[in-house]
Design an enzyme around this catalytic site. Structure first.
Site, short mmCIF file in Angstrom:
data_model
loop_
_atom_site.label_atom_id
_atom_site.label_comp_id
_atom_site.label_asym_id
_atom_site.label_seq_id
_atom_site.Cartn_x
_atom_site.Cartn_y
_atom_site.Cartn_z
N ASP A 73 45.65 -6.88 33.32
CA ASP A 73 46.64 -7.88 33.15
C ASP A 73 47.54 -8.02 33.80
OD1 ASP A 73 49.17 -9.19 32.34
OD2 ASP A 73 49.52 -8.40 30.33
N TRP A 98 46.05 1.83 30.66
CA TRP A 98 45.22 0.63 29.98
C TRP A 98 43.44 0.77 30.22
CZ3 TRP A 98 46.42 -1.72 25.80
CH2 TRP A 98 45.09 -2.49 25.05
N ASP A 117 48.61 0.65 36.51
CA ASP A 117 49.35 0.77 37.81
C ASP A 117 49.22 0.62 38.97
OD1 ASP A 117 49.69 -1.94 35.42
OD2 ASP A 117 51.36 -0.90 34.43
N TRP A 149 52.76 0.19 32.58
CA TRP A 149 52.38 2.12 32.40
C TRP A 149 53.40 1.92 34.11
CZ3 TRP A 149 49.50 2.91 28.75
CH2 TRP A 149 49.33 1.38 28.24
N TYR A 158 56.82 -2.00 38.89
CA TYR A 158 55.31 -2.15 38.67
C TYR A 158 54.70 -3.19 40.48
CZ TYR A 158 51.73 -5.16 38.23
OH TYR A 158 50.22 -6.19 37.83
N THR A 161 48.36 -3.87 40.23
CA THR A 161 47.00 -3.63 38.47
C THR A 161 44.92 -3.01 39.65
OG1 THR A 161 48.10 -4.46 37.06
CG2 THR A 161 46.15 -3.30 36.68
N1 ABN Z 1 50.54 -3.83 33.59
C1 ABN Z 1 50.48 -4.53 33.76
C2 ABN Z 1 52.73 -4.88 33.04
C3 ABN Z 1 53.75 -4.71 34.35
C4 ABN Z 1 54.31 -5.58 33.68
C5 ABN Z 1 55.22 -5.72 32.71
C6 ABN Z 1 53.26 -6.45 32.06
C7 ABN Z 1 51.61 -5.91 32.56
#
Ligand code: ABN
Length: 171
Positions: A73, A98, A117, A149, A158, A161
Protein backbone atom coordinates in the site's frame (compact mmCIF):
# COMPACT_ATOMS: atom_id res chain seq x y z
CA UNK A 1 1.65 -32.93 -81.22
CA UNK A 2 4.18 -35.61 -82.15
CA UNK A 3 6.96 -33.05 -82.33
CA UNK A 4 5.99 -31.78 -78.81
CA UNK A 5 6.16 -35.38 -77.49
CA UNK A 6 9.52 -35.81 -79.11
CA UNK A 7 10.79 -32.54 -77.61
CA UNK A 8 9.78 -33.61 -74.06
CA UNK A 9 11.21 -37.09 -74.54
CA UNK A 10 14.54 -35.73 -75.77
CA UNK A 11 14.86 -33.21 -72.91
CA UNK A 12 13.85 -35.85 -70.29
CA UNK A 13 16.45 -38.27 -71.65
CA UNK A 14 19.10 -35.53 -71.70
CA UNK A 15 18.32 -34.65 -68.05
CA UNK A 16 18.38 -38.34 -67.00
CA UNK A 17 21.73 -38.87 -68.69
CA UNK A 18 23.19 -35.88 -66.80
CA UNK A 19 21.69 -36.72 -63.36
CA UNK A 20 22.78 -39.72 -61.29
CA UNK A 21 20.60 -41.35 -58.57
CA UNK A 22 23.24 -40.38 -56.01
CA UNK A 23 23.08 -36.64 -56.85
CA UNK A 24 19.25 -36.78 -56.70
CA UNK A 25 19.45 -38.32 -53.20
CA UNK A 26 22.02 -35.69 -52.12
CA UNK A 27 19.74 -32.83 -53.25
CA UNK A 28 16.78 -34.41 -51.45
CA UNK A 29 18.89 -34.78 -48.27
CA UNK A 30 19.94 -31.11 -48.41
CA UNK A 31 16.34 -29.97 -48.80
CA UNK A 32 15.18 -32.09 -45.83
CA UNK A 33 18.05 -30.88 -43.58
CA UNK A 34 17.28 -27.24 -44.51
CA UNK A 35 13.60 -27.68 -43.62
CA UNK A 36 14.51 -29.25 -40.24
CA UNK A 37 16.84 -26.32 -39.35
CA UNK A 38 14.33 -23.56 -40.26
CA UNK A 39 12.80 -23.20 -36.74
CA UNK A 40 16.28 -22.63 -35.27
CA UNK A 41 16.90 -19.49 -37.33
CA UNK A 42 17.59 -16.36 -35.19
CA UNK A 43 14.49 -14.59 -36.54
CA UNK A 44 12.20 -17.02 -34.71
CA UNK A 45 14.13 -16.78 -31.44
CA UNK A 46 14.32 -12.95 -31.64
CA UNK A 47 10.56 -12.53 -31.85
CA UNK A 48 10.02 -14.89 -28.90
CA UNK A 49 12.59 -12.94 -26.81
CA UNK A 50 10.83 -9.65 -27.66
CA UNK A 51 7.47 -11.02 -26.48
CA UNK A 52 9.00 -12.16 -23.15
CA UNK A 53 10.63 -8.74 -22.71
CA UNK A 54 7.31 -6.94 -23.28
CA UNK A 55 5.62 -9.22 -20.71
CA UNK A 56 8.31 -8.59 -18.08
CA UNK A 57 7.95 -4.78 -18.58
CA UNK A 58 4.21 -4.82 -17.92
CA UNK A 59 4.61 -7.08 -14.87
CA UNK A 60 8.06 -5.90 -13.67
CA UNK A 61 9.07 -3.86 -10.58
CA UNK A 62 7.54 -0.66 -11.98
CA UNK A 63 4.14 -2.33 -12.39
CA UNK A 64 1.64 -2.65 -9.54
CA UNK A 65 0.88 -6.17 -10.87
CA UNK A 66 4.41 -7.38 -10.02
CA UNK A 67 4.03 -10.53 -7.89
CA UNK A 68 6.07 -9.20 -4.91
CA UNK A 69 3.60 -6.31 -4.41
CA UNK A 70 0.62 -8.51 -3.46
CA UNK A 71 0.18 -6.81 -0.03
CA UNK A 72 1.65 -3.35 -0.70
CA UNK A 73 0.00 0.00 0.00
CA UNK A 74 1.97 3.02 -1.21
CA UNK A 75 4.07 4.50 -4.01
CA UNK A 76 6.50 2.09 -5.69
CA UNK A 77 10.10 3.12 -4.93
CA UNK A 78 11.10 1.60 -8.30
CA UNK A 79 9.23 4.60 -9.87
CA UNK A 80 10.72 7.13 -7.42
CA UNK A 81 14.48 6.91 -8.05
CA UNK A 82 15.05 3.74 -6.00
CA UNK A 83 14.44 0.08 -6.83
CA UNK A 84 11.90 -2.47 -5.61
CA UNK A 85 14.30 -3.26 -2.72
CA UNK A 86 16.22 -0.02 -2.08
CA UNK A 87 15.10 3.44 -0.99
CA UNK A 88 15.76 6.45 -3.26
CA UNK A 89 18.74 8.69 -2.39
CA UNK A 90 17.99 11.06 0.50
CA UNK A 91 15.47 8.70 2.16
CA UNK A 92 15.87 6.00 4.80
CA UNK A 93 14.04 2.74 5.40
CA UNK A 94 11.49 2.38 8.23
CA UNK A 95 12.47 -0.15 10.92
CA UNK A 96 8.85 -1.19 11.48
CA UNK A 97 7.02 -2.67 8.51
CA UNK A 98 4.00 -4.48 7.11
CA UNK A 99 4.55 -8.19 6.29
CA UNK A 100 2.80 -10.11 3.50
CA UNK A 101 3.00 -13.51 1.80
CA UNK A 102 3.09 -13.48 -2.02
CA UNK A 103 3.01 -16.26 -4.58
CA UNK A 104 5.80 -16.16 -7.19
CA UNK A 105 4.32 -17.60 -10.41
CA UNK A 106 7.83 -18.12 -11.89
CA UNK A 107 8.86 -20.82 -9.38
CA UNK A 108 5.48 -21.68 -7.80
CA UNK A 109 6.65 -20.83 -4.26
CA UNK A 110 5.20 -18.47 -1.62
CA UNK A 111 7.52 -15.82 -0.16
CA UNK A 112 7.35 -13.71 3.00
CA UNK A 113 7.76 -10.08 1.94
CA UNK A 114 8.46 -7.03 4.11
CA UNK A 115 7.03 -3.68 2.93
CA UNK A 116 9.30 -1.00 4.34
CA UNK A 117 8.39 2.64 3.88
CA UNK A 118 11.15 5.00 2.77
CA UNK A 119 11.17 8.13 4.89
CA UNK A 120 12.67 11.61 4.94
CA UNK A 121 11.11 13.23 1.84
CA UNK A 122 7.53 14.18 0.96
CA UNK A 123 5.32 11.74 -0.96
CA UNK A 124 6.82 10.59 -4.25
CA UNK A 125 3.43 10.48 -6.00
CA UNK A 126 4.50 8.04 -8.78
CA UNK A 127 3.06 4.55 -9.30
CA UNK A 128 0.49 4.46 -6.52
CA UNK A 129 -0.19 0.80 -5.73
CA UNK A 130 -2.78 -0.47 -3.25
CA UNK A 131 -3.23 -4.25 -3.29
CA UNK A 132 -3.30 -5.16 0.38
CA UNK A 133 -4.03 -8.89 -0.04
CA UNK A 134 -5.37 -10.45 3.20
CA UNK A 135 -5.51 -7.05 4.92
CA UNK A 136 -8.39 -6.57 7.41
CA UNK A 137 -10.55 -3.39 7.75
CA UNK A 138 -9.34 -0.45 9.81
CA UNK A 139 -11.37 -1.50 12.87
CA UNK A 140 -8.82 -4.36 13.18
CA UNK A 141 -5.85 -1.93 13.46
CA UNK A 142 -3.22 -4.64 14.01
CA UNK A 143 -4.24 -6.29 10.69
CA UNK A 144 -4.50 -3.08 8.65
CA UNK A 145 -1.78 -1.66 6.39
CA UNK A 146 -3.14 1.86 5.91
CA UNK A 147 -0.36 3.26 8.07
CA UNK A 148 2.66 5.48 7.74
CA UNK A 149 5.44 3.12 8.83
CA UNK A 150 7.79 6.11 9.00
CA UNK A 151 6.11 7.03 12.30
CA UNK A 152 9.12 5.77 14.27
CA UNK A 153 11.72 7.60 12.14
CA UNK A 154 13.27 10.92 13.15
CA UNK A 155 11.83 12.35 9.91
CA UNK A 156 8.39 10.75 9.61
CA UNK A 157 7.67 12.10 6.10
CA UNK A 158 6.57 9.17 3.91
CA UNK A 159 8.11 8.99 0.39
CA UNK A 160 7.58 5.47 -1.11
CA UNK A 161 7.56 1.75 -0.27
CA UNK A 162 10.04 -1.06 -1.04
CA UNK A 163 9.37 -4.80 -0.91
CA UNK A 164 12.08 -7.05 0.51
CA UNK A 165 11.92 -10.85 0.44
CA UNK A 166 12.52 -12.26 3.95
CA UNK A 167 12.31 -15.95 3.07
CA UNK A 168 10.26 -18.81 1.63
CA UNK A 169 6.94 -19.43 3.40
CA UNK A 170 6.78 -23.04 4.68
CA UNK A 171 3.48 -24.83 4.15
N1 ABN B 1 2.59 2.54 4.12
C1 ABN B 1 2.36 3.55 3.20
C2 ABN B 1 1.43 4.59 3.70
C3 ABN B 1 1.94 5.79 4.13
C4 ABN B 1 1.09 6.77 4.62
C5 ABN B 1 -0.24 6.52 4.69
C6 ABN B 1 -0.76 5.31 4.26
C7 ABN B 1 0.09 4.34 3.77
Amino acid sequence: MRSLDRLFETSARALASRTSRRSLLAALGQALTGAALLPLLPIARGSRAQAADARSKTKGPESCEYWKYCAIDGYLCACCGGTSTSCPPGTGSSPITWIGTCHNPDDGRDYIVSYNDCCGKTSCGNCSCTRNEREKPLYRPSRNNDLNWCMANADSNYHCTVSVILGVAEK
